[in-house]
Motif scaffolding. Structure first.
Motif, PDB file in Angstrom:
ATOM      1  N   ASP A  41    -119.147  11.909 -12.774  1.00 54.60           N
ATOM      2  CA  ASP A  41    -118.029  12.166 -11.857  1.00 54.60           C
ATOM      3  C   ASP A  41    -118.522  12.856 -10.593  1.00 54.60           C
ATOM      4  O   ASP A  41    -118.645  14.082 -10.543  1.00 54.60           O
ATOM      5  N   ASN A  43    -116.927  12.642  -7.706  1.00 53.83           N
ATOM      6  CA  ASN A  43    -115.786  12.662  -6.786  1.00 53.83           C
ATOM      7  C   ASN A  43    -116.049  13.647  -5.641  1.00 53.83           C
ATOM      8  O   ASN A  43    -116.438  14.785  -5.883  1.00 53.83           O
TER       9      ASN A  43
ATOM     10  N   PRO B   6    -117.176   6.864  -5.123  1.00 53.01           N
ATOM     11  CA  PRO B   6    -116.237   6.185  -6.017  1.00 53.01           C
ATOM     12  C   PRO B   6    -116.181   4.687  -5.713  1.00 53.01           C
ATOM     13  O   PRO B   6    -116.265   4.278  -4.555  1.00 53.01           O
ATOM     14  N   SER B   7    -116.039   3.886  -6.758  1.00 50.77           N
ATOM     15  CA  SER B   7    -115.981   2.436  -6.580  1.00 50.77           C
ATOM     16  C   SER B   7    -114.563   1.967  -6.266  1.00 50.77           C
ATOM     17  O   SER B   7    -114.359   0.851  -5.810  1.00 50.77           O
ATOM     18  N   ASN B   8    -113.582   2.835  -6.542  1.00 51.23           N
ATOM     19  CA  ASN B   8    -112.188   2.460  -6.333  1.00 51.23           C
ATOM     20  C   ASN B   8    -111.374   3.619  -5.782  1.00 51.23           C
ATOM     21  O   ASN B   8    -111.789   4.784  -5.874  1.00 51.23           O
ATOM     22  N   CYS B   9    -110.227   3.285  -5.261  1.00 51.93           N
ATOM     23  CA  CYS B   9    -109.250   4.277  -4.796  1.00 51.93           C
ATOM     24  C   CYS B   9    -107.893   3.597  -4.976  1.00 51.93           C
ATOM     25  O   CYS B   9    -107.372   2.983  -4.057  1.00 51.93           O
ATOM     26  N   LYS B  21    -111.396   0.140 -18.098  1.00 52.45           N
ATOM     27  CA  LYS B  21    -112.741   0.316 -17.550  1.00 52.45           C
ATOM     28  C   LYS B  21    -113.567   0.996 -18.629  1.00 52.45           C
ATOM     29  O   LYS B  21    -113.088   1.910 -19.311  1.00 52.45           O
ATOM     30  N   MET B  77    -113.875   8.171 -10.589  1.00 57.71           N
ATOM     31  CA  MET B  77    -114.698   7.292  -9.757  1.00 57.71           C
ATOM     32  C   MET B  77    -114.207   5.846  -9.739  1.00 57.71           C
ATOM     33  O   MET B  77    -114.350   5.155  -8.739  1.00 57.71           O
ATOM     34  N   ASP B  78    -113.672   5.373 -10.863  1.00 57.07           N
ATOM     35  CA  ASP B  78    -113.450   3.931 -11.015  1.00 57.07           C
ATOM     36  C   ASP B  78    -111.994   3.542 -11.239  1.00 57.07           C
ATOM     37  O   ASP B  78    -111.502   2.587 -10.659  1.00 57.07           O
ATOM     38  N   GLY B  81    -109.884   6.198  -9.622  1.00 59.64           N
ATOM     39  CA  GLY B  81    -110.887   6.446  -8.597  1.00 59.64           C
ATOM     40  C   GLY B  81    -110.506   7.552  -7.623  1.00 59.64           C
ATOM     41  O   GLY B  81    -109.764   8.483  -7.970  1.00 59.64           O
TER      42      GLY B  81
END
Lengths: 152, 152
Positions: A41, A43, B6-9, B21, B77-78, B81
């Motif tokens: 993590d 973040n 992060p790979s997503n938001c 995930k 993160m994912d 995210g």
């Protein structure tokens, strides 16, 4: 490396409702780096000062679980201590923890079930002003009384 | 240090029930040493081979919470995210995790509450044989849709 040893090894017979143990802890940003390495993590709320300045907390925050793992220390080392099996944990994150501040983790015996050898603890953390930042409960299995007798 | 991003938001509008995930992870004894430094939990079950050989697990075990913090990585993160706030976590430790083995942490959307912008995930870990070692649920607040729009 010299490894710290548990201060207690209490079976269910040694426990009573209301028994409590607390520890103080601080979290430095370097701790968050280690925590990110272990958890994955990264973040930016924990690491990026510019990003964090725009967030609702206005500054970088520690990972919430960093406070929760303090209970692992208390339950496994002090109350009940050696031989404890952690069965369940619930946690609610009420407020953020910031780097450099001092926090307090407190566990207290809420319920004892001798029939299946389980003990329920309240598990809470507080900030320097006494605000609760974490609340929840743990269920553990202390060392069986018979096993403790054999160990001594 | 280059910090992973992060790979997503994802806001609540991007999420649907059943989205999942997973990540694989291993735990080395060196990880347990770091974890003990941070948590204060130096229980010999994690560090002392002779002590552990006499325990019910017959060998040293990882801290249970080491598996739980993997959810911090996935959620932050994912999925969802960037911008995620972790509100609650429940966990039940079903089986031990051993050093060097490969484990799998899996989160899946169980419920979506658009009214208060909260999402409930199942949070589970499995060993190499597919046995569930950790079960529980997380409640998170994804980034508010309005804030995400402003960020883009």
């Amino acid at each position: 490396m010299s490894i710290p040893v548990p201060s207690n090894c209490m079976s269910i017979d040694d426990l009573s409702i209301g028994m409590r143990k607390e520890k103080t802890y601080t979290i430095e940003h370097e701790d968050a780096v280690q925590f990110s390495k272990m958890s994955g993590d990264w973040n930016p709320a924990h690491h990026d000062e510019d990003y964090a300045a725009q967030s609702i907390f206005k500054q970088r925050v520690a990972h919430g679980m960093f406070s929760v793992i303090q209970f692992s220390g208390i339950l496994g080392m002090d109350l009940p201590g050696l031989g404890t099996l952690w069965l369940k944990q619930s946690v609610e994150f009420l407020r953020p923890a910031f780097f450099g501040n001092q926090y307090r983790a407190v566990v207290e015996v809420l319920a004892i079930n001798k029939e299946n050898n389980t003990v329920t603890f309240s598990t809470e953390c507080f900030d320097q002003e006494g605000n609760k930042i974490i609340t929840g409960e743990a269920v553990v299995k202390p060392i069986p009384a018979k096993l403790k007798a054999k160990t001594n």
